[in-house]
Design an enzyme around this catalytic site. Structure first.
Site, PDB file in Angstrom:
ATOM      1  N   TYR A 161      -2.148   5.890  -7.421  1.00  8.65           N
ATOM      2  CA  TYR A 161      -1.421   4.689  -7.855  1.00  8.65           C
ATOM      3  C   TYR A 161      -1.290   3.681  -6.705  1.00  8.65           C
ATOM      4  CZ  TYR A 161       2.541   2.012  -9.801  1.00  8.65           C
ATOM      5  OH  TYR A 161       3.382   1.017 -10.252  1.00  8.65           O
ATOM      6  N   LYS A 165      -2.788  -0.086  -6.599  1.00  5.94           N
ATOM      7  CA  LYS A 165      -1.894  -1.232  -6.456  1.00  5.94           C
ATOM      8  C   LYS A 165      -2.173  -2.011  -5.166  1.00  5.94           C
ATOM      9  CE  LYS A 165       0.514  -0.936 -10.237  1.00  5.94           C
ATOM     10  NZ  LYS A 165       0.280  -1.937 -11.302  1.00  5.94           N
TER      11      LYS A 165
END
Length: 292
Positions: A161, A165
């Site tokens: 993640y 991001k």
């Protein structure tokens, strides 16, 4: 009159959480909203809310991670409302594991939904907007991406993640640098709010307060910035990553070249210990990785 009157905005992952709040407030400020969510019933429910309040919206459940799906989303928006002026890339998933336990599927799923999902719709729209400019049409378009504090400083148990991001933050910088000539701005958010992805991990920290106290982590607190970024009022702002939490707003200060040591010749491996230690000592202390 609203600040987004007659603008058509696509919001991905807008059947609940942050995306729902964005869609509702965009419609409240006059935008035509494409409510995209892989759950058809969730998208339809948000459209029903918007229409009950007098707004205009279209439900859509096409796949944001394929070019064909992205094209269908844009085609549906154009067929219903005539054109598209912006996209809010909000949809995302988590597959949290410590790095040593992360599977290839965990990695691929998160990178696909976040990074490729940000690419596909923006690519279709940018080509459309570029062609409009080449045909003499004035374009005032918006890309609003979603990064995260995990992407800006890392987060234990979220390497997939955080990588996605962080990639989105860098993507935003490049989009802003390349697309300004066409009348397109690109900015990103790093929101902190109570959503389906955070309610389990941060349940105690982000829980709704009792009584009339300000609900600091309500996802609706992020929506005003998204609406402003989608409006003509933000035309002069591009290439920024906004951190939003409750009533707090800031602009992230990204990687910068630090202090420099220049030998004017090739370094010997053994002499680098002292050099690196001095550079670290003089550098600003970084924010801690979440979870440390």
């Amino acid at each position: 009159m609203g600040i987004c009157d007659n603008r058509t905005i696509i919001v991905t992952g807008s059947g609940s959480g942050l995306g729902r709040e964005y869609a509702l407030l965009l419609a409240g400020e006059g935008a035509n909203v494409i409510v995209n969510d892989i759950r058809p019933e969730a998208a339809a429910s948000v459209v029903k809310e918007i229409e009950a309040a007098g707004g205009k919206a279209l439900a859509n459940s096409d796949d944001i991670t394929s070019m064909d799906g992205a094209q269908r989303i844009v085609d549906g928006a154009v067929a219903r409302f005539g054109d598209v002026q912006g996209v809010v890339n909000n949809a995302g998933i988590v597959r949290d594991r410590m790095f040593a336990s992360l599977s290839e599927q965990d990695w691929d799923d998160v990178i696909r939904v976040h990074l490729k999902g940000h690419f596909c719709l923006a690519s279709i729209l940018v080509r459309r907007w570029r062609d409009q400019v080449k045909n003499g049409q004035k374009v005032d378009a918006r890309i609003v991406n979603t990064s995260s504090g995990a992407g800006l400083q890392g987060s234990v148990g979220q390497s997939n993640y955080a990588a996605a991001k962080g990639g989105i933050a860098s993507l935003t910088l490049v989009q802003a640098a390349e697309l300004g000539r066409y009348g397109i701005t690109a900015n990103a958010l790093a929101p902190a709010a109570r959503t389906g992805m955070t309610e389990k991990v941060f349940a105690d920290v982000m829980k709704k307060p009792d009584g009339e106290a300000f609900d600091h982590f309500h996802p609706g607190n992020v929506a005003p910035l998204v609406v402003w970024l989608c409006s003509p009022l933000s035309a002069g702002v591009t290439g920024k990553v906004f951190e939003v939490e409750g009533g707090k707003l800031s602009i992230g200060d990204g990687w910068r070249t630090g202090k420099v040591r220049d030998k004017k010749a090739r370094w010997q491996p053994a002499e680098l210990t002292e050099v690196v230690e001095s550079l670290i000592a003089e550098a600003p202390k970084p924010q801690k990785v979440y979870g440390t």
